[in-house]
Scaffold this motif. Structure first.
Motif, short mmCIF file in Angstrom:
data_model
loop_
_atom_site.label_atom_id
_atom_site.label_comp_id
_atom_site.label_asym_id
_atom_site.label_seq_id
_atom_site.Cartn_x
_atom_site.Cartn_y
_atom_site.Cartn_z
N LEU A 39 1.57 6.64 -7.16
CA LEU A 39 0.45 7.46 -7.22
C LEU A 39 1.15 9.04 -7.41
O LEU A 39 0.92 9.71 -8.19
CB LEU A 39 -0.59 7.50 -6.34
CG LEU A 39 -1.62 8.35 -6.63
CD1 LEU A 39 -2.41 8.28 -8.01
CD2 LEU A 39 -2.74 8.24 -5.45
N THR A 40 1.92 9.02 -6.34
CA THR A 40 2.65 10.55 -6.15
C THR A 40 3.60 10.76 -7.25
O THR A 40 3.45 11.83 -7.94
CB THR A 40 3.44 10.70 -4.81
OG1 THR A 40 2.56 10.54 -3.74
CG2 THR A 40 4.23 11.86 -4.79
N ASP B 54 0.81 4.26 -2.99
CA ASP B 54 0.77 5.59 -2.69
C ASP B 54 1.82 6.28 -3.27
O ASP B 54 1.77 7.41 -3.83
CB ASP B 54 0.72 5.78 -1.17
CG ASP B 54 0.38 7.27 -0.90
OD1 ASP B 54 -0.89 7.68 -1.16
OD2 ASP B 54 1.38 7.90 -0.37
N PHE C 45 0.58 -1.23 -0.02
CA PHE C 45 0.07 0.18 0.19
C PHE C 45 0.93 1.19 -0.04
O PHE C 45 0.61 2.33 -0.86
CB PHE C 45 -0.81 0.10 1.21
CG PHE C 45 -1.68 -1.26 1.37
CD1 PHE C 45 -2.74 -1.73 0.54
CD2 PHE C 45 -1.39 -2.32 2.38
CE1 PHE C 45 -3.41 -2.91 0.47
CE2 PHE C 45 -1.95 -3.33 2.38
CZ PHE C 45 -3.03 -3.84 1.16
N ARG C 46 2.12 1.22 0.78
CA ARG C 46 2.90 2.31 0.58
C ARG C 46 3.53 2.54 -0.73
O ARG C 46 3.80 3.65 -1.15
CB ARG C 46 3.97 2.27 1.81
CG ARG C 46 3.20 2.08 3.01
CD ARG C 46 4.74 2.33 4.22
NE ARG C 46 4.11 2.53 5.51
CZ ARG C 46 4.73 2.56 6.60
NH1 ARG C 46 5.97 2.52 6.46
NH2 ARG C 46 4.15 2.94 7.87
N PRO D 44 8.79 6.46 -0.20
CA PRO D 44 8.53 6.90 -1.39
C PRO D 44 9.89 6.93 -2.27
O PRO D 44 10.19 6.84 -3.49
CB PRO D 44 8.08 8.24 -1.13
CG PRO D 44 7.34 8.11 -0.15
CD PRO D 44 8.11 7.24 0.83
#
Length: 328
Positions: free
Chosen positions: A104-105, A101, A97-98, A139
């Motif tokens: 997506l960024t 995300d 899930f990280r 990220p």
């Protein structure tokens, strides 16, 4: 200690179709791979990114589920619309899930007008060799994998999303292979982490017992723990036909000895960089054969390119001895 070697370098030739120049998913024109590896004592995990050209405009794609005990973020929209619109990323289970995300960024930074995107992220459980509850992927790890993606031969074995994985009783990891046809190329990348008895060209090679682990409640093999298979091609296939190809990719796990354990999430996602959809079903024999041969060889490469690894709580996964492979 043994030097990691691809299975073909050990004298094992899978199937009859010719491989591409690199014998890798990056033989498919416009497909790049980038990876970030974390290997620091109790942490053995990472990110593998498959980045096809043209994803932002949507590429025909399909997902096949051999066993749904897993997490493939974004799969329902791929099923519904028959396209992917992002790179495909792989990681460890609790980091999926990280990673989604962070992907997506990365995508939003490149498209300031986007209001809806469907990140596609798969996983296998590397919790035997890595402290999975720490969810160490940041990220920066994800963006580094995406930004470093290239058309070179991807690293195999204990790298990226395969850093902490095991398969068929041995240390495994990332593997890749390809096959060429008159009309195009099929390339495959796998994240191998499943149970069964290693089988090479039809001959079983059972894993030998190893000394008891420091944490006996955590078995080496367990109930599966999953396999992710990414199939790329430049053949003009539509989403329905890619679904048929993806199912053959899952079937090919049986050729190396998977027992398709009840706790295993076995998924294949297939996409093409060619939007023409010019094939008819009777032409699929070649792509089916190319897919099964590529998956079989990629899975074997994931094992023979891996190295013995000691990780979380002193647990160890042993590399398959190459002498056992050479005898086949």
């Amino acid at each position: 200690m043994q030097t990691p070697r691809r299975v073909r370098d050990l004298g094992v030739t899978v199937g009859t179709l010719p491989p591409g120049p690199l014998n890798a998913i990056t033989d498919v024109p416009g497909v790049r791979v980038g990876q970030t590896t974390i290997s620091t004592g109790d942490l053995n995990t990472g990110v593998t990114a498959i980045v096809p050209d043209g994803y932002a405009d949507g590429l025909p794609a399909a997902v096949a589920v051999g066993n749904g005990y897993g997490k493939l973020v974004g799969s329902s929209q791929v099923d519904e619309l028959g396209v992917i619109e992002t790179p495909v990323l792989l990681t460890g289970t609790l980091s999926v899930f990280r990673v989604a995300d962070a992907l997506l960024t990365w995508l939003l930074d490149r498209d300031p007008k986007a209001t809806s995107l469907n990140p596609v992220v798969g996983e296998t459980n590397d919790g035997h060799l890595s402290d999975i509850r720490r969810r160490p992927i940041t990220p920066e790890h994800v963006h580094a994998a995406l930004d470093s993606a290239s058309t070179d031969l991807p690293a195999e074995g204990c790298v990226g999303a395969g850093t902490g994985t095991e398969a068929l009783g041995f240390k495994a990891g990332i593997g890749t292979a390809s096959r060429t046809l008159d009309s195009g190329t099929i390339g495959v990348l796998v994240q191998a982490n499943f149970s069964g008895t290693l089988t090479v060209l039809g001959t079983p090679i059972p894993a030998q017992p190893v000394p008891a682990q420091s944490d006996p409640a955590q078995p080496v093999d367990g109930d599966g723990n999953s396999c992710m298979i990414v199939v790329a091609t430049d053949l003009p296939l539509d989403a329905r036909q890619l679904g048929r190809v993806a199912r053959r990719a899952v079937f090919a796990m049986g050729r190396v000895g998977s027992d398709f354990g009840p706790g295993s999430g076995d998924y294949a996602i297939a996409f093409t960089t060619n939007r023409r959809s010019a094939f008819v079903d009777r032409q699929l024999r070649g792509p089916f054969q190319a897919t099964t041969e590529s998956v079989e060889e990629a899975l074997l490469n994931s094992l023979t390119m891996a190295t013995t690894t000691t990780g979380f709580r002193g647990r160890t996964a042993h590399a398959v001895p190459h002498d056992l492979i050479r005898l086949r």
